[in-house]
Design an enzyme around this catalytic site. Structure first.
Site, mmCIF file in Angstrom:
data_model
loop_
_atom_site.group_PDB
_atom_site.id
_atom_site.type_symbol
_atom_site.label_atom_id
_atom_site.label_comp_id
_atom_site.label_asym_id
_atom_site.label_seq_id
_atom_site.Cartn_x
_atom_site.Cartn_y
_atom_site.Cartn_z
ATOM 1 N N GLY A 19 0.838 -1.200 0.000
ATOM 2 C CA GLY A 19 0.000 0.000 0.000
ATOM 3 C C GLY A 19 0.869 1.245 0.000
ATOM 4 C CD GLU A 20 3.685 4.619 -3.314
ATOM 5 O OE1 GLU A 20 4.619 5.416 -3.461
ATOM 6 O OE2 GLU A 20 3.429 3.702 -4.139
ATOM 7 C CE1 TYR A 23 1.649 10.952 6.617
ATOM 8 C CE2 TYR A 23 0.665 12.474 5.051
ATOM 9 C CZ TYR A 23 0.596 11.763 6.232
ATOM 10 O OH TYR A 23 -0.530 11.862 7.028
ATOM 11 C CB VAL A 26 2.606 -0.919 4.019
ATOM 12 C CG1 VAL A 26 2.856 -2.244 4.747
ATOM 13 C CG2 VAL A 26 2.076 0.122 4.998
ATOM 14 C CE LYS A 41 2.320 3.894 8.789
ATOM 15 N NZ LYS A 41 1.287 4.112 9.839
ATOM 16 C CG ASP A 135 -8.479 5.413 11.225
ATOM 17 O OD1 ASP A 135 -9.617 5.549 10.722
ATOM 18 O OD2 ASP A 135 -7.440 5.405 10.539
#
Length: 278
Positions: A19-20, A23, A26, A41, A135
């Protein structure tokens, strides 16, 4: 590339991008030290906003150094280098709850109960230790190959005693946020987590979101209305009772995580071999 050179020197072989963001990213890697796959990460402090670097990131690191629980993602090490990047090496998971839900258009009731029990177990541990997540969402519930839960992403987490220790920061995802957060009033962050659990459970058993969040400004009005279930999905009454309890519009009538864990539907999973601590 400098990043990969540093990690290779520490025994990590990069394998794939998981994932990206703007800033952070992962990456999946293989660790010689841990003899297994890990998720790394990578946070670029130079690209990140000031508030994130000086407020949220230090909180996240402090929490990750503190928490130890079977249903919370395990962090192996923190690596800081001179180019402003931070590497957080964690255990890798097979998938996440969102992907699981999308693959099967929901999760079977018995599997949902076992998973949700583990999620509640993790949140109980956090709240017992004065920590809130803020979250909680399907994407942040990682799953191992045998459906064991690993709660992750403490970017909006903080130490909080709960009421009357209120939060004011608008954070998390609108689709999982309670009305008091969307309305911008000081809120009990523990009751935020409880509301998010209600959204997660609804998604697990129906395969869809409980509220239309396309217009965030109107979302509190929608949240106040009676909850509607899809006509083509059978959801047992005991589950509906818990969802309704978790999604109480007023935080004062929303249960504590301890009260959630005592619900009879969850008690049925006590004999399923899942260990519970905290």
């Amino acid at each position: 590339m400098y990043t990969e050179k540093v990690l290779r020197g520490m025994g990590y072989k990069m394998e794939a991008m998981l994932g990206e963001g703007s800033y952070s990213k992962v990456k999946l890697a293989h660790s010689q030290k841990h003899k297994s796959q890990v998720a790394i990460k990578v946070v670029d402090r130079k690209k990140a906003p000031h508030d994130f670097v000086h407020k949220f990131l230090p909180r996240e690191l402090a929490l990750l150094r503190t928490v130890r629980h079977e249903n919370i993602v395990r962090v192996y090490e923190f690596i800081e280098v001179c180019n402003g990047r931070l590497y957080i090496v964690m255990e890798a998971a097979a998938t996440d709850l969102l992907q699981k839900v999308q693959e099967g258009n929901g999760v079977p009731a018995d599997v949902a109960r076992a998973m949700f029990s583990q999620i509640v177990n993790a949140v109980s541990y956090l709240h017992h230790n004065g920590i809130v997540h803020r979250d909680l969402k399907c994407e942040n519930i990682l799953l191992t190959a045998d459906n064991q839960v690993r709660l992750t992403d403490f970017g909006f987490g903080r130490f909080a005693a709960g009421y009357p220790d209120l939060s004011q920061t608008y954070c998390g995802s609108a689709a999982y946020a309670p009305p008091e957060v969307l309305l911008g009033v000081p809120y009990d962050p523990r009751k935020y987590d409880v509301w998010s659990l209600g959204v997660i459970l609804y998604v697990m058993v129906t395969g869809c979101m409980p509220f239309d969040d396309s217009n965030v400004a109107a979302l509190p009005l929608i949240q106040r209305k009676a909850l509607v279930y899809p006509d083509d999905v059978a959801v047992e009454e005991s589950v509906r009772v818990i969802v309704s309890l978790l999604l109480q519009f007023s935080p004062s009538t929303r249960p504590s995580i301890k009260q959630v864990s005592e619900q009879s539907w969850l008690q049925q999973s006590r004999g399923d071999g899942i260990n519970r601590t905290g």
